[in-house]
Design a protein around this motif. Structure first.
Motif, PDB file in Angstrom:
ATOM      1  N   ALA A  53       0.842  -1.212   0.000  1.00  0.00           N
ATOM      2  CA  ALA A  53       0.000   0.000   0.000  1.00  0.00           C
ATOM      3  C   ALA A  53       0.871   1.254   0.000  1.00  0.00           C
ATOM      4  O   ALA A  53       0.546   2.246  -0.664  1.00  0.00           O
ATOM      5  CB  ALA A  53      -0.926  -0.017   1.208  1.00  0.00           C
ATOM      6  N   GLU A  54       1.984   1.181   0.705  1.00  0.00           N
ATOM      7  CA  GLU A  54       2.912   2.334   0.728  1.00  0.00           C
ATOM      8  C   GLU A  54       3.433   2.630  -0.686  1.00  0.00           C
ATOM      9  O   GLU A  54       3.553   3.784  -1.085  1.00  0.00           O
ATOM     10  CB  GLU A  54       4.097   2.074   1.675  1.00  0.00           C
ATOM     11  CG  GLU A  54       3.785   2.236   3.164  1.00  0.00           C
ATOM     12  CD  GLU A  54       3.199   3.606   3.498  1.00  0.00           C
ATOM     13  OE1 GLU A  54       3.669   4.610   2.935  1.00  0.00           O
ATOM     14  OE2 GLU A  54       2.262   3.659   4.314  1.00  0.00           O
ATOM     15  N   ASP A  55       3.740   1.574  -1.444  1.00  0.00           N
ATOM     16  CA  ASP A  55       4.193   1.766  -2.842  1.00  0.00           C
ATOM     17  C   ASP A  55       3.123   2.500  -3.644  1.00  0.00           C
ATOM     18  O   ASP A  55       3.422   3.417  -4.414  1.00  0.00           O
ATOM     19  CB  ASP A  55       4.424   0.401  -3.526  1.00  0.00           C
ATOM     20  CG  ASP A  55       5.710  -0.256  -3.070  1.00  0.00           C
ATOM     21  OD1 ASP A  55       6.548   0.436  -2.467  1.00  0.00           O
ATOM     22  OD2 ASP A  55       5.863  -1.473  -3.327  1.00  0.00           O
ATOM     23  N   LEU A  56       1.887   2.057  -3.464  1.00  0.00           N
ATOM     24  CA  LEU A  56       0.790   2.667  -4.229  1.00  0.00           C
ATOM     25  C   LEU A  56       0.597   4.136  -3.825  1.00  0.00           C
ATOM     26  O   LEU A  56       0.293   4.981  -4.666  1.00  0.00           O
ATOM     27  CB  LEU A  56      -0.516   1.889  -4.022  1.00  0.00           C
ATOM     28  CG  LEU A  56      -0.498   0.444  -4.549  1.00  0.00           C
ATOM     29  CD1 LEU A  56      -1.767  -0.298  -4.141  1.00  0.00           C
ATOM     30  CD2 LEU A  56      -0.345   0.399  -6.073  1.00  0.00           C
ATOM     31  N   LYS A  57       0.842   4.411  -2.540  1.00  0.00           N
ATOM     32  CA  LYS A  57       0.727   5.809  -2.089  1.00  0.00           C
ATOM     33  C   LYS A  57       1.872   6.648  -2.647  1.00  0.00           C
ATOM     34  O   LYS A  57       1.683   7.766  -3.095  1.00  0.00           O
ATOM     35  CB  LYS A  57       0.769   5.878  -0.555  1.00  0.00           C
ATOM     36  CG  LYS A  57      -0.542   5.533   0.110  1.00  0.00           C
ATOM     37  CD  LYS A  57      -0.429   5.780   1.610  1.00  0.00           C
ATOM     38  CE  LYS A  57      -1.561   5.084   2.339  1.00  0.00           C
ATOM     39  NZ  LYS A  57      -1.296   4.928   3.772  1.00  0.00           N
ATOM     40  N   ARG A  58       3.072   6.066  -2.618  1.00  0.00           N
ATOM     41  CA  ARG A  58       4.253   6.800  -3.094  1.00  0.00           C
ATOM     42  C   ARG A  58       4.090   7.183  -4.561  1.00  0.00           C
ATOM     43  O   ARG A  58       4.475   8.263  -4.989  1.00  0.00           O
ATOM     44  CB  ARG A  58       5.507   5.927  -2.893  1.00  0.00           C
ATOM     45  CG  ARG A  58       6.820   6.645  -3.092  1.00  0.00           C
ATOM     46  CD  ARG A  58       8.000   5.838  -2.545  1.00  0.00           C
ATOM     47  NE  ARG A  58       7.822   4.398  -2.674  1.00  0.00           N
ATOM     48  CZ  ARG A  58       8.050   3.707  -3.783  1.00  0.00           C
ATOM     49  NH1 ARG A  58       8.472   4.309  -4.854  1.00  0.00           N
ATOM     50  NH2 ARG A  58       7.859   2.395  -3.801  1.00  0.00           N
ATOM     51  N   CYS A  59       3.501   6.273  -5.331  1.00  0.00           N
ATOM     52  CA  CYS A  59       3.304   6.560  -6.772  1.00  0.00           C
ATOM     53  C   CYS A  59       2.041   7.380  -7.005  1.00  0.00           C
ATOM     54  O   CYS A  59       1.654   7.608  -8.150  1.00  0.00           O
ATOM     55  CB  CYS A  59       3.211   5.260  -7.550  1.00  0.00           C
ATOM     56  SG  CYS A  59       4.730   4.333  -7.478  1.00  0.00           S
ATOM     57  N   LYS A  60       1.370   7.766  -5.946  1.00  0.00           N
ATOM     58  CA  LYS A  60       0.142   8.582  -6.015  1.00  0.00           C
ATOM     59  C   LYS A  60      -1.000   7.858  -6.737  1.00  0.00           C
ATOM     60  O   LYS A  60      -1.900   8.485  -7.300  1.00  0.00           O
ATOM     61  CB  LYS A  60       0.421   9.944  -6.648  1.00  0.00           C
ATOM     62  CG  LYS A  60       1.458  10.766  -5.888  1.00  0.00           C
ATOM     63  CD  LYS A  60       1.335  12.227  -6.211  1.00  0.00           C
ATOM     64  CE  LYS A  60       2.024  13.161  -5.263  1.00  0.00           C
ATOM     65  NZ  LYS A  60       3.348  12.845  -4.819  1.00  0.00           N
ATOM     66  N   VAL A  61      -0.930   6.517  -6.741  1.00  0.00           N
ATOM     67  CA  VAL A  61      -2.056   5.738  -7.281  1.00  0.00           C
ATOM     68  C   VAL A  61      -3.138   5.707  -6.193  1.00  0.00           C
ATOM     69  O   VAL A  61      -4.328   5.785  -6.477  1.00  0.00           O
ATOM     70  CB  VAL A  61      -1.593   4.299  -7.621  1.00  0.00           C
ATOM     71  CG1 VAL A  61      -2.772   3.447  -8.085  1.00  0.00           C
ATOM     72  CG2 VAL A  61      -0.497   4.347  -8.684  1.00  0.00           C
ATOM     73  N   MET A  62      -2.663   5.617  -4.953  1.00  0.00           N
ATOM     74  CA  MET A  62      -3.590   5.658  -3.823  1.00  0.00           C
ATOM     75  C   MET A  62      -3.390   7.001  -3.114  1.00  0.00           C
ATOM     76  O   MET A  62      -2.261   7.411  -2.869  1.00  0.00           O
ATOM     77  CB  MET A  62      -3.233   4.511  -2.893  1.00  0.00           C
ATOM     78  CG  MET A  62      -4.190   4.282  -1.783  1.00  0.00           C
ATOM     79  SD  MET A  62      -3.586   2.863  -0.857  1.00  0.00           S
ATOM     80  CE  MET A  62      -4.349   3.178   0.698  1.00  0.00           C
TER      81      MET A  62
END
Ligand SMILES: Cc1cc2nc3c(=O)[nH]c(=O)nc-3n(C[C@H](O)[C@H](O)[C@H](O)COP(=O)(O)O)c2cc1C
Length: 347
Positions: A53-62
């Motif tokens: 989830a952190e990866d998805l947040k970092r890429c601004k997908v989440m």
């Protein structure tokens, strides 16, 4: 929450996340794809902070909030295309004419290293000859003279010439007013010399004034109802900075940023197909501008390579309702299609 500025598409057995606003693409691992789907369907786990989830947040997908404007009046197709093709600012945008010429030459060499597409063969044999004609009237002459110039003299144009071009391009044709009895809406009863999708006159013009006798340099809105210009903002230091580094355009004395009032089209047409009509209408208006300026003895230049967000802030456009699409400029010129900076480089 998953960003509204991303779409997901399966390509070559992998799920791709395409962040169309930031112009980034990510190939998701199976783990990331599963996590993403559970985040979409199960809101309760959206605050989780595991590594995936952190990866998805970092890429601004989440995102913590959904992001992306929710004020787009068509379905998502046109939004993906419009936002996805907006602000394509090259990493090394040319900062001078010379830099532009060097990059352009490299680009041409790249393109020419591959064989060009062949011409259609439909025209070979069996054609029906149409009658020839003698090109002799003013219209023929204007059409023949319209050409793209890329070097302009440091000469002003007069406010009268500008007024005439603007009126021909965006003003309303006198006497062509639809009456209410014809079922029209008063607001949309006037007609231009260019056709307009649904008669809404969604195309608007913002005048770039750099060298016009009788008018302070600046950006102005052209009001077609009153044939007036209204101050919007100071000029950017260099036109080329707004136009993907095409600095040979810096000498252009006057131009027009053409926008489209998407909100007018949203009101009448629901489907994203109407977005195409917005672009086509702007094209018609741009051609009329070119013919009007050519008829006035000037040369013209045009571009769709815009740094849209910078331009929209000069034009003071703050919502999705109205967006800039194209630029056309004119001025006195020897008509050269090759900018001086490129000529120097070629020497
Ligand atoms: C949609 C469109 C976008 C264009 N964009 C550029 C541009 O970014 N820079 C430029 O120098 N010319 C641009 N042009 C001009 C074309 O290069 C030019 O029309 C073409 O070479 C044909 O030459 P002509 O206009 O003199 O007939 C554009 C033309 C069109 C129709």
């Amino acid at each position: 929450m998953i960003s509204r500025d991303c779409f997901f598409i399966a390509i070559d057995n992998a799920l791709i996340c395409w962040d169309f606003k930031r112009h980034k693409q990510y190939q998701l691992s199976v783990e990331h794809a599963h996590r993403l789907i559970s985040l979409i369907y199960d809101q309760s786990c959206s605050d989780s902070s595991d590594a995936v989830a952190e990866d998805l947040k970092r890429c601004k997908v989440m995102l913590d909030s959904p992001g992306g404007e929710n004020d787009w009046g068509w379905d998502v197709l046109s939004r993906i295309f419009h936002i996805g093709t907006k602000d394509i600012v090259p990493e090394n945008q040319p900062a001078s004419e010379h830099e532009w010429a060097v990059q352009y030459l490299e680009h041409c060499n790249d393109v020419l290293s591959e064989a060009s597409p062949v011409e259609s063969s439909w025209g070979v044999g069996g054609g029906i000859q149409l009658p020839g004609f003698c090109a002799a009237d003013k219209f023929d002459e204007v059409l023949a003279r319209r050409a793209t110039a890329r070097a302009f003299h440091h000469l002003p144009i007069s406010i009268a010439e500008l007024g005439k071009i603007l009126h021909h391009t965006l003003g309303f044709v006198e006497g062509r007013v639809l009456s209410n009895q014809q079922g029209g809406v008063e607001q949309f009863s006037k007609r231009r010399s260019s056709p307009s999708a649904g008669g809404l006159n969604a195309t608007e013009g913002y005048v770039y004034v750099a060298n016009v006798e009788g008018l302070e340099p600046g950006i102005y809105y052209y009001d077609p109802h009153r044939h007036q210009v209204h101050w919007r903002s100071q000029l950017a230091p260099k036109l080329g900075d707004l136009l993907s580094g095409q600095h040979f355009a810096n000498d252009i004395p006057v131009g027009l940023f053409l926008t489209s009032r998407f909100d007018k089209l949203w009101w009448k047409y629901e489907h994203s197909r109407a977005y195409r009509m917005a672009l086509i209408e702007v094209g018609h208006v741009a051609q009329t501008f070119q013919l009007a300026a050519t008829a006035g003895g000037m040369s013209t230049w045009l571009t769709g390579a815009l740094n849209e967000s910078s331009i929209e802030s000069l034009l003071k456009l703050e919502t999705s309702d109205e967006q800039v699409i194209f630029f056309v400029g004119c001025g006195y010129s020897d008509g050269s299609a090759i900018p001086n900076c490129l000529k120097s480089l070629l020497k």
